[in-house]
Design a protein around this motif. Structure first.
Motif, short mmCIF file in Angstrom:
data_model
loop_
_atom_site.label_atom_id
_atom_site.label_comp_id
_atom_site.label_asym_id
_atom_site.label_seq_id
_atom_site.Cartn_x
_atom_site.Cartn_y
_atom_site.Cartn_z
N PHE A 174 0.83 -1.20 0.00
CA PHE A 174 0.00 0.00 0.00
C PHE A 174 0.87 1.26 0.00
N PRO A 175 0.55 2.23 -0.88
CA PRO A 175 1.33 3.48 -0.92
C PRO A 175 1.13 4.30 0.35
N ASN A 176 2.10 5.17 0.64
CA ASN A 176 1.98 6.06 1.79
C ASN A 176 1.00 7.19 1.51
N PRO A 177 0.20 7.59 2.51
CA PRO A 177 -0.61 8.80 2.36
C PRO A 177 0.30 10.02 2.19
N LYS A 178 -0.24 11.09 1.64
CA LYS A 178 0.55 12.31 1.45
C LYS A 178 0.94 12.94 2.79
N THR A 179 0.00 12.92 3.73
CA THR A 179 0.25 13.57 5.02
C THR A 179 0.45 12.51 6.09
N ILE A 180 1.72 12.32 6.46
CA ILE A 180 2.05 11.37 7.51
C ILE A 180 3.38 11.80 8.13
N SER A 181 3.45 11.77 9.45
CA SER A 181 4.67 12.22 10.12
C SER A 181 4.79 11.54 11.48
N ALA A 182 5.97 11.62 12.05
CA ALA A 182 6.21 11.04 13.37
C ALA A 182 7.11 11.97 14.18
N GLU A 183 6.83 12.03 15.48
CA GLU A 183 7.65 12.82 16.39
C GLU A 183 7.55 12.24 17.79
N SER A 184 8.52 12.55 18.62
CA SER A 184 8.52 12.06 20.00
C SER A 184 7.46 12.78 20.82
#
Length: 529
Positions: A174-184
């Motif tokens: 499955f392709p990644n969505p356009k808006t996706i992020s990660a942070e602590s």
């Protein structure tokens, strides 16, 4: 183009969260594949959660009183689970409340592999719904053999073990969505400070359509992955299917259906053959879908999935890849709101989890004072049975019966003329010297009643769970009783083609229903508020 309901749209967008998440193998420091696998490795846990539904009404809509009443109820609903406990894969409990308007109804639910037990404010006793009841069978009877029940239990456990492999197939393709992020992010769960990685995802309905096309395109290139995916499903479900087929064959008269079984079972026994056949079939269908995706699939769902729908979620994942907290918001702007009255819909949900895979003990419900078996002798779960189990003075009873009118019934039956041939598979009413005779089991079950037949006494007993009324008829007799009071029928109860027929007015009025007649269409109407 057919119009889709807003509930269907909500379901599609909710599914988008899982689909979108599956497509993100690695985002920053978050290994989404391991996060998905960890979710299916949870055998026990405690937690809390809530889900809220809010509707915005279109002031320009012209609604009936009934539509407005329903919309007023749906404007804001909330379910709060203040304490959930999962002791094992098949044993859990939940305590919480259901809120609507200014009302709040507490409840306590326990779940096992054999039954659901619900204690809810307004119920006279705890309510039980058994698994595996036989429609029309005696209370406590089982529709599944002991071996099939064992297979289902094993299937539940195997499904959990198989989920990481199945999810990995989606993660890979499955392709990644356009808006996706990660942070602590450091959060507090059940009073404990937890260091997590916050995974943020946003999707629109329109974007999901292109993601699905990308997924299908990738699957076509992943021959080995598709075969392994089918193989996992084969190992998971085929043992149960084979046992089910054997059970069906054993229940049939000798020789009936044996030829079909002989053809099906060898195919199921050969995993290589079965996987190859299914793979070839699926790949051919996927090629057709992808080739015409924009023209057929894409266009057909534009009214369902577009940029008027959005889904946002924040997942807080700990060092062991367990999701400790989630916050999700689904927004839907609805077309043609002047017709149905709903301008927009918002669903928000939150959840927290702790004591994951530690010793957890469920909160049991006290059933020493007895229970209400909602399936009863017939094995049928109806609105009438549920409402009938409640205190008429309770908020829940008033909500279901008076506000939502879930027990409101209407049965229309065409009465054929004498000698007229009927093409219906259902038993038909008929006119006997000016009295309309109706099939008692069919009509009473449409009105949510319980029907029993005593062959020894040739008596039919009709019990209305909503009012508690009990009517007893004797075959070929004009005398009947309602709550012990003897009444005279216009025509005796009779047996026709294996069905017991009684005068329509008696069976309706014994259940507080009304009878109407339309001469032009020769139709009898039975209604109950």
């Amino acid at each position: 183009m057919k119009k889709r309901s807003w509930s269907f749209k909500a379901g599609l967008m909710a599914s988008a969260l899982a689909v979108g998440l599956a497509g993100c193998a690695q985002v920053g420091s978050v290994d989404v594949g391991k996060t998905i696998s960890s979710a299916y490795s949870v055998k026990s846990a405690q937690g809390s959660s809530s889900i809220t539904l809010e509707l915005t009404q279109d002031p320009s809509a012209s609604l009936t009183a009934e539509q407005q009443r329903t919309l007023d109820f749906l404007k804001k609903l909330k379910i709060d689970i203040t304490e959930s406990k999962q002791e094992s894969l098949t044993n859990a409990s939940m305590k919480g409340s259901f809120s609507y308007g200014s009302k709040q109804i507490p409840f306590h639910l326990t779940v096992t592999d054999k039954q659901f037990t619900l204690q809810i404010e307004g119920a006279q006793k705890p309510i039980v719904i058994r698994n595996g009841a036989v429609p029309g069978g005696a209370a406590g009877s089982e529709i599944l053999t002991a071996e099939l029940q064992k297979q289902i239990q094993e299937l539940t456990l195997k499904a959990v073990d198989s989920m990481p492999k199945l999810a990995g197939f989606f993660t890979t393709n499955f392709p990644n969505p356009k808006t996706i992020s990660a942070e602590s992010a450091t959060i507090t769960v059940n009073g404990e400070s937890v260091a997590t990685d916050k995974l943020h995802i946003e999707l629109t309905g329109g974007e999901l359509v292109s993601l699905v096309k990308g997924f299908l395109t990738n699957v076509l290139k992943d021959d080995q992955g598709l075969k392994e995916f089918i193989g996992v499903l084969y190992d998971l479900y085929v043992p149960f299917v084979k046992e089910m087929l054997k059970s069906v064959e054993a229940s049939q008269p000798e020789g009936a259906g044996s030829g079909q079984m002989d053809q099906i079972l060898p195919f199921l026994e050969n995993k290589t053959l079965a996987v190859e056949f299914i793979h070839t079939f699926l790949k051919g269908k996927l090629q057709e879908i992808v080739a015409d995706f924009d023209k057929t699939v894409g266009d057909s769902v534009k009214d369902v999935l577009n940029d008027n729908q959005s889904l946002k979620t924040d997942l807080y994942v700990d060092k062991d890849h367990f999701t400790r907290k989630s916050v999700t918001e689904l927004q839907i702007q609805l077309p043609n709101s002047a017709e149905h009255g709903v301008k927009s819909l918002k669903v928000t949900s939150t959840s927290e989890a702790w004591n994951i895979n530690k010793t957890v003990t469920v909160d049991k419900i006290d059933v020493s004072g007895g229970v209400i078996d909602l399936l009863g002798d017939s094995g049928r779960l109806t609105a009438g049975k549920f409402v009938g189990s409640l205190d008429p003075k309770s908020d829940l009873y008033k909500l279901l019966k008076d506000d939502l009118q879930v027990t409101k019934k209407k049965v229309d039956m065409y009465v054929p003329a004498a000698g007229e041939e009927s093409w219906s598979f259902l038993p038909q009413p008929y006119n006997q010297d000016g009295t309309v005779m109706v099939p008692v089991r069919f009509v009473t079950e449409q009105l949510d009643a319980e029907v029993k037949w005593d062959a020894a006494t040739k008596q039919v007993t009709i019990t209305d769970p909503l009012t508690g009324s009990v009517a007893v008829l004797t075959l070929d007799s004009k005398q009947a009783t309602v709550n012990g009071k003897t009444l005279e029928l216009d025509q005796p109860a009779v047996l026709v083609d294996g069905n017991t027929y009684v005068p329509v007015r008696f069976v309706a009025e014994s259940m507080n229903a009304k009878v109407g007649w339309t001469q032009e269409t020769q139709t009898v109407h039975i209604t109950r508020d």
